[in-house]
Design an enzyme around this catalytic site. Structure first.
Site, mmCIF file in Angstrom:
data_model
loop_
_atom_site.group_PDB
_atom_site.id
_atom_site.type_symbol
_atom_site.label_atom_id
_atom_site.label_comp_id
_atom_site.label_asym_id
_atom_site.label_seq_id
_atom_site.Cartn_x
_atom_site.Cartn_y
_atom_site.Cartn_z
ATOM 1 N N GLY A 53 0.842 -1.187 0.103
ATOM 2 C CA GLY A 53 0.056 -0.100 0.024
ATOM 3 C C GLY A 53 0.815 1.241 -0.091
ATOM 4 O O GLY A 53 2.047 1.383 -0.008
ATOM 5 N N THR A 69 1.188 3.704 2.102
ATOM 6 C CA THR A 69 1.931 4.059 3.280
ATOM 7 C C THR A 69 3.275 3.195 3.679
ATOM 8 O O THR A 69 4.372 3.654 3.715
ATOM 9 C CB THR A 69 0.996 3.913 4.693
ATOM 10 O OG1 THR A 69 -0.171 4.465 4.236
ATOM 11 C CG2 THR A 69 1.936 4.747 5.807
ATOM 12 N N ASP A 72 -6.418 0.144 6.367
ATOM 13 C CA ASP A 72 -7.549 0.865 5.698
ATOM 14 C C ASP A 72 -8.274 1.551 6.903
ATOM 15 O O ASP A 72 -8.864 2.670 6.834
ATOM 16 C CB ASP A 72 -8.375 0.296 5.163
ATOM 17 C CG ASP A 72 -7.686 -0.449 3.844
ATOM 18 O OD1 ASP A 72 -7.374 0.422 3.025
ATOM 19 O OD2 ASP A 72 -7.441 -1.449 3.781
ATOM 20 N N GLU A 129 -0.942 -10.789 3.436
ATOM 21 C CA GLU A 129 -0.541 -9.842 4.667
ATOM 22 C C GLU A 129 -1.063 -10.581 5.816
ATOM 23 O O GLU A 129 0.033 -10.607 6.877
ATOM 24 C CB GLU A 129 -1.126 -8.675 4.536
ATOM 25 C CG GLU A 129 -0.939 -7.942 3.398
ATOM 26 C CD GLU A 129 -1.702 -6.518 3.087
ATOM 27 O OE1 GLU A 129 -3.046 -6.389 3.410
ATOM 28 O OE2 GLU A 129 -1.001 -5.294 2.808
ATOM 29 N N LYS A 135 -7.207 7.323 9.343
ATOM 30 C CA LYS A 135 -7.628 5.912 9.291
ATOM 31 C C LYS A 135 -7.891 5.622 10.727
ATOM 32 O O LYS A 135 -8.488 4.482 11.007
ATOM 33 C CB LYS A 135 -6.504 5.182 8.595
ATOM 34 C CG LYS A 135 -6.303 5.505 7.458
ATOM 35 C CD LYS A 135 -5.883 4.436 6.540
ATOM 36 C CE LYS A 135 -5.607 4.800 5.067
ATOM 37 N NZ LYS A 135 -5.056 3.775 4.363
HETATM 38 O O1 DER Z 1 -4.627 -3.855 1.289
HETATM 39 C C1 DER Z 1 -4.035 -3.437 2.500
HETATM 40 O O2 DER Z 1 -4.206 -4.002 3.452
HETATM 41 C C2 DER Z 1 -3.168 -2.403 2.492
HETATM 42 O O3 DER Z 1 -2.204 -2.405 3.594
HETATM 43 C C3 DER Z 1 -3.663 -1.126 2.330
HETATM 44 O O4 DER Z 1 -4.994 -1.051 2.275
HETATM 45 C C4 DER Z 1 -3.243 0.114 3.383
HETATM 46 O O5 DER Z 1 -3.633 1.271 2.739
HETATM 47 P P1 DER Z 1 -2.827 2.623 2.528
HETATM 48 O O6 DER Z 1 -2.389 2.531 0.940
HETATM 49 O O7 DER Z 1 -3.546 3.786 2.485
HETATM 50 O O8 DER Z 1 -1.675 2.589 3.189
#
Ligand code: DER
Length: 224
Positions: free
Chosen positions: A29, A31, A86, A105, A123
């Site tokens: 993701g 972050t 999220d 994950e 978040k």
């Molecule tokens: O898919 C996920 O779980 C990712 O970690 C993601 O949803 C995290 O979101 P971000 O792009 O805002 O970091």
């Protein structure tokens, strides 16, 4: 991609918890992206670590950054997993899967001694559920799984991307389930994973050990 100051601050701060010799889980993701970039800098400065990635996207980024990746048959245990979310509540319960990587994950998170979650402050929520809960399902007879989820009140929607059914790295579909508010996350987690065809859901309830929250002014705070 426009820089999100809070995400960058949180992502980079998390890299500071990595120690020489560690095996590191690389999240997925926008972050965790900043974490991987920072780890790349540290590796180029001599930090000796090994890593495993939670998605093809993060694996590619890690390779570009020169981060040494290992196969899972070489992994005894993962010392620290750094990943995004999220939604997160103050009890470190998470909704993940917005990026479609939730199955890999969760496998990595469950095998990790520590899970450091990095988020932008928006978040952090009081109650999970406003973000639709991603549920990864087999493509075989997905319509039957869909109907099972409707029957238990999940309000599923098949995730699309570029007018195609979204496929995860594992070749599965994602049904995003619209609960609005999740009252008993543990019970819901069990109920969803009990539906034949469901591979995994995006509730991460007992994995996170630290939450790093980045603010728009670049400051960070942590919940453990
Ligand atoms: O898919 C996920 O779980 C990712 O970690 C993601 O949803 C995290 O979101 P971000 O792009 O805002 O970091």
């Amino acid at each position: 991609m426009q820089t999100n100051i809070g995400k960058k601050a949180a992502g980079e701060k998390a890299a500071g918890y990595i120690k020489p010799g560690m095996t590191v889980g690389l999240g997925t993701g926008s972050t965790a992206y900043y974490t991987i970039l920072r780890i790349g800098e540290l590796v180029r400065d001599g930090l000796d670590i090994k890593a495993v990635a939670t998605s093809a996207q993060s694996e590619e980024l890690a390779r570009e950054q020169g981060i040494p990746l290992i196969d899972f048959d070489q992994v005894d245990s993962i010392d620290i997993d750094i990943d995004g979310a999220d939604e997160a509540d103050a009890q470190l319960q998470l909704i993940k899967g917005g990026g479609g990587a939730l199955l890999r994950e969760k496998i990595i998170a469950a095998a990790s001694k520590e899970m450091v979650v990095v988020i932008d402050e928006q978040k952090l929520v009081k109650h999970l559920g406003k973000f639709p809960l991603p549920v990864e399902v087999a493509t075989f007879a997905w319509e039957l799984t869909f109907r099972q989820l409707v029957a238990i009140g999940a309000h599923p929607v098949l995730r699309m991307k570029d007018n195609q059914r979204f496929l995860t790295d594992n070749g599965n579909y994602i049904l995003d389930c619209h609960y609005q508010k999740i009252h008993n996350a543990a019970a819901l987690h069990a109920q969803l994973n009990n539906v034949p065809g469901v591979m995994e859901n995006g509730l991460f309830l007992h994995y996170a050990t630290r939450l790093i929250i980045g603010a728009a002014d670049g400051s960070v705070r942590e919940i453990t």
